[in-house]
Enzyme design. Sequence first.
Site, PDB file in Angstrom:
ATOM      1  CD  GLU B  37       6.906  29.311  23.598  1.00  0.00           C
ATOM      2  OE1 GLU B  37       6.262  28.632  23.291  1.00  0.00           O
ATOM      3  OE2 GLU B  37       7.944  30.046  22.611  1.00  0.00           O
ATOM      4  CD  GLU B  68       9.312  29.559  19.828  1.00  0.00           C
ATOM      5  OE1 GLU B  68       9.578  30.361  19.076  1.00  0.00           O
ATOM      6  OE2 GLU B  68       8.136  29.168  20.186  1.00  0.00           O
ATOM      7  CG  PHE B  91       3.861  20.475  20.950  1.00  0.00           C
ATOM      8  CD1 PHE B  91       3.431  21.464  22.015  1.00  0.00           C
ATOM      9  CD2 PHE B  91       3.231  19.641  20.714  1.00  0.00           C
ATOM     10  CE1 PHE B  91       2.170  21.381  22.376  1.00  0.00           C
ATOM     11  CE2 PHE B  91       2.038  19.420  21.309  1.00  0.00           C
ATOM     12  CZ  PHE B  91       1.450  20.299  21.933  1.00  0.00           C
ATOM     13  CG  ASP B  93       6.001  18.535  16.761  1.00  0.00           C
ATOM     14  OD1 ASP B  93       5.663  17.678  15.968  1.00  0.00           O
ATOM     15  OD2 ASP B  93       5.879  18.342  18.101  1.00  0.00           O
ATOM     16  CG  PHE B  94       6.296  24.280  18.877  1.00  0.00           C
ATOM     17  CD1 PHE B  94       5.533  23.873  17.813  1.00  0.00           C
ATOM     18  CD2 PHE B  94       5.993  24.720  20.123  1.00  0.00           C
ATOM     19  CE1 PHE B  94       4.245  23.414  18.317  1.00  0.00           C
ATOM     20  CE2 PHE B  94       4.490  24.154  20.350  1.00  0.00           C
ATOM     21  CZ  PHE B  94       3.801  23.760  19.536  1.00  0.00           C
ATOM     22  CG  HIS B 137       0.830  20.463  17.536  1.00  0.00           C
ATOM     23  ND1 HIS B 137       0.648  21.406  16.416  1.00  0.00           N
ATOM     24  CD2 HIS B 137       0.993  21.533  18.661  1.00  0.00           C
ATOM     25  CE1 HIS B 137       0.456  22.549  17.008  1.00  0.00           C
ATOM     26  NE2 HIS B 137       0.578  22.860  18.079  1.00  0.00           N
TER      27      HIS B 137
HETATM   28  C1  LIG Z   1       6.802  28.408  16.929  1.00  0.00           C
HETATM   29  C2  LIG Z   1       5.695  27.943  18.115  1.00  0.00           C
HETATM   30  N1  LIG Z   1       6.115  28.095  19.351  1.00  0.00           N
HETATM   31  C3  LIG Z   1       5.384  27.811  20.356  1.00  0.00           C
HETATM   32  C4  LIG Z   1       3.859  27.382  19.922  1.00  0.00           C
HETATM   33  C5  LIG Z   1       3.089  27.186  21.086  1.00  0.00           C
HETATM   34  N2  LIG Z   1       1.878  27.794  21.081  1.00  0.00           N
HETATM   35  C6  LIG Z   1       0.734  27.662  20.493  1.00  0.00           C
HETATM   36  S1  LIG Z   1      -0.491  28.970  20.662  1.00  0.00           S
HETATM   37  C7  LIG Z   1       0.720  29.798  21.382  1.00  0.00           C
HETATM   38  C8  LIG Z   1       0.327  31.199  22.112  1.00  0.00           C
HETATM   39  C9  LIG Z   1      -0.088  31.996  20.697  1.00  0.00           C
HETATM   40  O1  LIG Z   1      -0.697  33.191  21.175  1.00  0.00           O
HETATM   41  P1  LIG Z   1      -0.999  34.273  20.192  1.00  0.00           P
HETATM   42  O2  LIG Z   1      -0.064  34.520  19.079  1.00  0.00           O
HETATM   43  O3  LIG Z   1      -1.306  35.410  20.928  1.00  0.00           O
HETATM   44  O4  LIG Z   1      -2.438  33.642  19.461  1.00  0.00           O
HETATM   45  P2  LIG Z   1      -3.671  33.381  20.443  1.00  0.00           P
HETATM   46  O5  LIG Z   1      -3.583  31.885  20.977  1.00  0.00           O
HETATM   47  O6  LIG Z   1      -3.813  34.351  21.578  1.00  0.00           O
HETATM   48  O7  LIG Z   1      -4.793  33.540  19.227  1.00  0.00           O
HETATM   49  C10 LIG Z   1       1.746  29.248  21.900  1.00  0.00           C
HETATM   50  C11 LIG Z   1       2.802  29.644  22.555  1.00  0.00           C
HETATM   51  C12 LIG Z   1       3.798  27.242  18.717  1.00  0.00           C
HETATM   52  N3  LIG Z   1       2.680  26.622  18.052  1.00  0.00           N
HETATM   53  N4  LIG Z   1       4.871  27.750  17.725  1.00  0.00           N
END
Ligand SMILES: Cc1ncc(C[n+]2csc(CCOP(=O)(O)OP(=O)(O)O)c2C)c(N)n1
Lengths: 325, 342
Positions: B37, B68, B91, B93-94, B137
């Site tokens: 990512e 993932e 992270f 944590d994910f 996190h």
């Molecule tokens: C399971 C998981 N994978 C990766 C992340 C890291 N992460 C946090 S926000 C994000 C993007 C989210 O995009 P979207 O769902 O479109 O929401 P937006 O931030 O645009 O509101 C990612 C990849 C996470 N928090 N949880």
Amino acid sequence: MDASTRLSLYRTMVRIRAFEEAIRREYYVGKQPVFDIGAGPVPGEMHLSAGQEPVAAGLCAHLGPDDALTGPHRPHHIALAHGVDMKRMTAEIFGRESGLCHGKGGHMHLFAPEVHFGCSGIIAEGMPTACGQALAFKKRGTDQVAAAVVGEGAVNQGGFHESLNLAALWKLPVIFVVEDNDWGISVPRSASTSNFSATDRGRAYGIPGERVEDNSVEGVYEACGRAVQRARRGEGPSLVEVHTLRLWGHFEGDAQGYRQSELEDVPGRDPIPTYRRTLIEEGVLDEEEAQRIRAEAEEEVEAAIRFAKESPEPAPDEALEHVFA
Amino acid sequence: MTTAERTRERRLTTARAMVEGIAQEMRRNEEVFVMGEDVGAYGGIFGTTTGLLDEFGPERVMDTPISETGFIGAGIGAAIEGMRPIVELMFVDFFGVCMDQIYNHMAKIHYESGGNVRVPMVLMTSVGGGYSDGAQHSQCLWATFAHLPGMKIVVPSNPRDAKGLMISAIRDDNPVVYMTHKGIMGLAWMAKNARSVGPVPEEEYEVPIGKASVAREGTDATVVTLSLSVHHALDVAERLSGEGIELEVLDLRSLVPLDREAILESVGKTGRVLVVDEDYRSFGLSGEIAATIVEEDPAMLKAPLARVAVPDVPIPYARPLERAVLPTPERIEEAARGLVGA
Ligand SMILES: Cc1ncc(C[n+]2csc(CCOP(=O)(O)OP(=O)(O)O)c2C)c(N)n1
């Protein structure tokens, strides 16, 4: 739509924006001139929702404190619209004892059981919980509903698909709301999603859906109204997808090098001035009233920030409490 | 200028050193590719892939959807076919959402196949707290992975090791989980840590996985630790040295394999041991180290083993709470003083 509903939607959006602007201002205190994510009165990551207010206002206008709502990592707008106490929420973001979670949760982990609100920083993982809350409502035979808000990035996650299937299978009173702001951090929707329509994905599971293309609060209000009514009537889940807008970076401090070209036309798409103009043109609002609404919002927000700052930090020993009930 | 002089001069952050290791391996071997990512245009949230997209293009530096289970599983599949994927999830944590692919597939396929199938991939991720990012996190979780057989667990603490361990991890025929603490990366937007920038040789080199390093020699007690806590331990050791207390600091560098010999050797010398671990206290690294010593010879210890770890609570958000549970220099110093009876 009647004038008082329209004004109330406007007020909700302005209140959220005033909050996010103030949090943004406070967030950078102590982080300048050199940005250090851990410094200042509000440390940690900060995901603000400017541009996405129509989703919160339009959805939450149909929900009461008995209805459940789970938010994602970008939770402030929906928390506020759903009636989470602004003062205690602000105190939580400032890590204070008087915060919603006594300083344990923080910006991505706000919990307010009095209005059935919770959120999570793990993408899509609020959806199964919303299904479970809806299951509880259904088993008890109440007319409560549950809603889960996720970003468009979450529609590629297993939790999204499993929740849709469960909700359809068990005919749960749940509303899935997808905030499509085009970006998952730096990854554009076109690079993350083979079939960009979340509503099509919902339909594949037998869940009716609507996509609101113009980020208009009234469009969201109408679509969510239909979804919530369906759920309350016991007709099962719906999905509402809103093509919205992330006005600022993914998190504060995000230089957004990946989206240079597109930023220029963003200000013109800000939903709040747009709605303000419409309401004024149509005689629902005048300049004076608009200013009063903004001033009231700022006053409330500043009071919340004062409350947070004046509240003590939790005692270190508190860290060991609350692991078990 | 001699090579040695150049090496001494050239200082990189840990993040840059990791990227350099990855880039060198990608140049050397067409089968190495990166996915995860925000690894493309963004360059990795923690700077672990910065510049790779420009040099290698989107076929070899692939941004993934937030799927993932799908993309980590795809890394496993590509590795089974002999490619050498480096897969990042930002992270640790994910990992809950895709743990099955990791511990039932990535880690077990070689064993289940009776050694017929290899899974030569690197799974990299960031760990650790200290900047109020909350319970989802800020975890380290290395013991969780180390507990599950079949994957090597690498946790560097400095730029030089980070590059060499990355190259070793890519060349390893096993799945390697490569975990970096955000506080050691030398990121522009995190509190500056003096040791997160350091000399890094330009050429390709390996740092062997499974060999601890003595970060500081001492005689009075051994601090067994890893990652950011190495830096804290070194700071404390320098402070106590002024009072005539000499701590030895052992940087484990990997949990699997664990360099038990190095631990025993150092404890044999000092007779006192403090384990500093930013992971949860129970059922983890510190217990493993205690067991290692006691199984060999409990009489080696002149004083009961001490440990500083997260006291089995999720990492809280508010600063005073987080500071109370993390292994801060203050907690380490207090424990070290207690251990040597000072
Ligand atoms: C399971 C998981 N994978 C990766 C992340 C890291 N992460 C946090 S926000 C994000 C993007 C989210 O995009 P979207 O769902 O479109 O929401 P937006 O931030 O645009 O509101 C990612 C990849 C996470 N928090 N949880």
